[in-house]
Design an enzyme around this catalytic site. Structure first.
Site, PDB file in Angstrom:
ATOM      1  N   TYR A 146     -40.764  34.884   2.243  1.00  0.00           N
ATOM      2  CA  TYR A 146     -39.320  35.040   2.366  1.00  0.00           C
ATOM      3  C   TYR A 146     -38.787  35.826   1.169  1.00  0.00           C
ATOM      4  O   TYR A 146     -39.543  36.227   0.284  1.00  0.00           O
ATOM      5  CB  TYR A 146     -38.648  33.677   2.496  1.00  0.00           C
ATOM      6  CG  TYR A 146     -38.854  33.044   3.855  1.00  0.00           C
ATOM      7  CD1 TYR A 146     -38.122  33.467   4.961  1.00  0.00           C
ATOM      8  CD2 TYR A 146     -39.805  32.050   4.057  1.00  0.00           C
ATOM      9  CE1 TYR A 146     -38.320  32.911   6.222  1.00  0.00           C
ATOM     10  CE2 TYR A 146     -40.016  31.487   5.304  1.00  0.00           C
ATOM     11  CZ  TYR A 146     -39.265  31.931   6.385  1.00  0.00           C
ATOM     12  OH  TYR A 146     -39.477  31.384   7.621  1.00  0.00           O
ATOM     13  N   GLN A 203     -32.352  22.078   2.569  1.00  0.00           N
ATOM     14  CA  GLN A 203     -33.154  23.254   2.233  1.00  0.00           C
ATOM     15  C   GLN A 203     -32.245  24.474   2.224  1.00  0.00           C
ATOM     16  O   GLN A 203     -31.580  24.781   3.212  1.00  0.00           O
ATOM     17  CB  GLN A 203     -34.306  23.466   3.215  1.00  0.00           C
ATOM     18  CG  GLN A 203     -35.277  24.527   2.713  1.00  0.00           C
ATOM     19  CD  GLN A 203     -36.391  24.848   3.672  1.00  0.00           C
ATOM     20  OE1 GLN A 203     -36.135  25.371   4.753  1.00  0.00           O
ATOM     21  NE2 GLN A 203     -37.622  24.564   3.282  1.00  0.00           N
ATOM     22  N   ALA A 263     -46.877  16.261  34.738  1.00  0.00           N
ATOM     23  CA  ALA A 263     -45.581  16.087  35.402  1.00  0.00           C
ATOM     24  C   ALA A 263     -45.485  14.705  36.039  1.00  0.00           C
ATOM     25  O   ALA A 263     -44.480  14.003  35.873  1.00  0.00           O
ATOM     26  CB  ALA A 263     -45.367  17.181  36.450  1.00  0.00           C
ATOM     27  N   ARG A 322     -40.338  25.064  -2.098  1.00  0.00           N
ATOM     28  CA  ARG A 322     -41.343  25.332  -1.061  1.00  0.00           C
ATOM     29  C   ARG A 322     -42.238  26.427  -1.608  1.00  0.00           C
ATOM     30  O   ARG A 322     -41.766  27.506  -1.985  1.00  0.00           O
ATOM     31  CB  ARG A 322     -40.641  25.788   0.219  1.00  0.00           C
ATOM     32  CG  ARG A 322     -41.539  25.766   1.448  1.00  0.00           C
ATOM     33  CD  ARG A 322     -41.595  24.386   2.053  1.00  0.00           C
ATOM     34  NE  ARG A 322     -42.163  24.424   3.406  1.00  0.00           N
ATOM     35  CZ  ARG A 322     -43.434  24.146   3.699  1.00  0.00           C
ATOM     36  NH1 ARG A 322     -44.275  23.829   2.751  1.00  0.00           N
ATOM     37  NH2 ARG A 322     -43.855  24.186   4.942  1.00  0.00           N
TER      38      ARG A 322
END
Length: 663
Positions: free
Chosen positions: A180, A107, A413, A228
């Protein structure tokens, strides 16, 4: 095989992929080296997912430009900064990935622009298509010059050439998606340019078109390139996104323009579209938290697929193989992309293929180990899988001598410690005081949107049974067990208890656990005292079940402490509070509850709130009395989970793994 259509081959361009599962691209923070290549962690990380059965791996974001958004190593790889190092380390990785029959795409990003996360990429002036506000910083972005655009485009050609040399099977462009840099050019709300990169949709997509053409020049048109792609932006305004089901005016890319963009991208020569929805202004869409429904992109993938003739890849919480299979069968998409589920369980695809669905460790969509740590520490890991991103470092240690280990407490845990001990060949014995394993996962998973917490508790139950671990339910460990010399080690994971205090009418003051497990009926009007994550999630659950809810918080804002909490989760929850009609009172100190009225002191005044009950969500206190009683009487004794320090699921699991892997 139950899901044959998930394991049919698929072609992207001329490249055949062995099944319909891709590994979704997730930022490879912590997986690069100081010269722009991959470090050992990165190579092991991707190789491990290939071994787990994924057909196509799409790496997290990498860069090729070295001038505009200058590299800040070792954050993410760069395919042009030091080509020799990039090719050498990539070649080692791609050869190992190919050994498992998987294909791998690199990518490549045009840049972050206005959405740069400051902790990740160093200090440089933020850029964009136009002078618009930065997503995180109080800054205005500088518009790219045409010469800079051309330089970025040329870097894609060089970087893709290096990727092809290094053995990558194709490229995915990052992205006309999530807001982006390339998407900032594509969306008119962000792009106010008057040159050939602004105005019409085709002009705004010119950046993406030139990138595709440049890669074809250096690698040939038969080298696959995917895009994308976010069909719809979900933008109400700068830094303001829309919630699922919310009516709003789309200021970003709407569906109609998204369809035209998809058609143009196919025309430009892109071989596949990797589809979702959203932007950084509506970040919860691109990184869906547990508050988002499963498979939230189905509508957008189907619309895209109906309008293009190239494969459509769809991600977004599609970990259920029944859902995935149905999406292929009904023509919603051609390929399923798994991101966080492959972090939680790298063997998820092989387990689905072999019908071992019960053995798949569930992703709980908390995003604390992945996006939260990426944002805060520039590291990608996983809350429920301590080996993610540390595959070699956290490999199971071989044992020299088999030990019998007492584990007191069957919360996360205790369960993780017992599981790891059994995997390594030791003999753990678990004592749990309640009637089931899971601890705080059980009340925490009570809301509908937290179903995966219950799935994780069930996974631990199933795994301990599969591994032959002896579990004593409804049994408290006493000094008889703790001091039994047949045990070589003792682990105390006795958890925590909710902090409670008197408000007056205490018959109507409950803990979150009492309400979530329906041990107490809170009535119709409820005040939740405490606006941390537990309080906010409880309030949301109550509101979604028709209650009138008010949150009273002592600090000046909700969820002000703890973390790292991914912004997508936090911001979505913050917006869901008012969206669901929940009132919030901050900077308030609760002083009493009498006669159905809660009193709280705020800014020197007393506020009165009518309530049928009050639920205290003001934190937990460690239950460590057994440890304090026996710590000097047992040679090898450990305190784990909330009993050691009240924290979250991630640290309970990680600490348990660390201790259990070294006994």
């Amino acid at each position: 095989m139950k899901y044959p259509n998930l394991f049919e081959p698929l072609k992207i361009g001329n490249l055949e992929i062995k099944n319909r599962y891709a590994m979704a691209p997730m930022g490879p923070l912590g997986l690069g080296d100081c010269e722009g290549g991959w470090n050992e962690r990165g190579i092991e990380y991707y190789t491990r997912r290939a071994k787990g059965g994924i057909g196509l791996i799409i790496t997290g974001v990498t860069f090729s430009d070295t001038e505009v958004e200058k590299p800040s190593f070792p954050n993410t790889p760069n395919s042009t900064y030091n080509p020799v190092q990039f090719v050498r380390t990539s070649r080692e990785m791609t050869e190992r990935v190919h050994a498992y029959g998987a294909k791998i795409f690199l990518q490549m990003s045009g840049g972050f622009g206005r959405v740069t996360i400051p902790t990740n990429l160093g200090e440089f002036p933020p850029v964009s298509a136009s002078p618009i506000p930065h997503r995180w910083l109080d800054k205005t972005c500088r518009p790219l010059t045409k010469e800079e655009i051309r330089g970025i485009v040329e870097s894609f050609g060089k970087g893709a050439y290096n990727a092809k040399r290094a053995g990558f099977d194709g490229i995915e462009i990052h992205a006309v998606h999530e807001g982006y840099l390339i998407d900032q050019f594509a969306i008119s709300f962000f792009n106010q340019r008057t040159d050939e990169y602004g105005g019409s949709l085709e002009n705004r997509l010119r950046f993406a078109k030139e990138i595709r053409e440049e890669i074809a020049k250096t690698c040939g048109w038969d080298f696959p390139v995917a895009m994308r792609f976010s069909l719809k932006s979900m933008v109400k305004d700068f830094r303001e996104g829309a919630l699922p089901g919310e009516e709003f005016e789309e200021k970003g890319r709407d569906i109609e323009e998204g369809i035209e963009a998809a058609k143009l991208l196919e025309k430009f020569g892109y071989n596949a579209l990797d589809v979702d929805a959203g932007t950084y202004d509506a970040w919860w869409w691109n990184h869906p938290p547990m508050y988002m429904e499963k498979a939230p992109y189905k509508e957008f993938a189907k619309i895209t697929k109906d309008n293009v003739n190239i494969p459509v890849i769809m991600a977004g919480r599609v970990d259920n193989p029944d859902t995935a299979s149905e999406c292929l069968e009904s023509g919603i998409c051609d390929m399923i992309s798994l991101g966080r589920p492959t972090l939680a369980d790298p063997d998820i695809v092989n387990k689905i293929r072999r019908g071992l669905n019960k053995q798949v460790r569930p992703c709980i969509s908390c995003q604390e180990g992945c996006m939260g740590r990426i944002q805060t520490y520039s590291l990608i890991n996983c809350a429920v899988n301590p080996q993610c991103g540390k595959e070699k470092l956290n490999a199971y240690n071989p044992i020299v001598k088999k030990k019998k280990v007492l584990v007191v407490g069957g919360g996360v845990a205790g369960c993780e410690a017992a599981r790891v001990l059994a995997e390594r060949g030791h003999e753990p014995v678990v004592y749990e005081a309640s009637d089931r394993l899971g601890g705080n996962l059980i009340p925490g998973g009570a809301p509908k949107f937290k179903e995966d917490d219950i799935a994780l508790a069930q996974w631990y139950t199933d795994e301990l049974e599969r591994l032959g671990v002896t579990v004593h339910l409804n049994t408290k460990a006493t000094d008889k067990e703790i001091l039994d010399p047949s045990y070589d080690s003792v682990i105390l994971a006795t958890g925590s208890r909710p902090k409670m205090f008197s408000l007056g009418d205490d018959e109507k003051v409950f803990s979150a656990e009492q309400v979530l497990l329906k041990k107490k009926d809170p009535g119709q009007e409820v005040v939740v005292v405490g606006g941390g994550l537990v309080g906010c999630e409880l309030a949301l659950d109550l509101a979604q079940n028709g209650k009138k809810v008010t949150i009273v918080e002592a600090l000046d804002k909700l969820m002000a402490v703890n973390g790292p909490l991914c912004s997508a989760n936090k911001e979505m929850l913050e917006r869901l509070i008012p969206f669901n009609g929940i009132d919030v009172v901050t900077s308030a100190k609760v002083t009493g509850f009498e006669g159905g009225v809660l009193k709280a002191e705020t800014e020197g005044a007393i506020k009165e709130i009518k309530a049928d009950s009050v639920v205290l969500c003001v934190g937990y206190a460690s239950e460590n009395s057994l440890y304090n009683q026996y710590k000097d009487d047992v040679d090898e004794i450990y305190l784990l989970g909330d009993a050691r320090q009240v924290s979250n699921i991630m640290y309970a699991i990680w600490d348990a793994f660390e201790v259990a892997n070294n006994i």
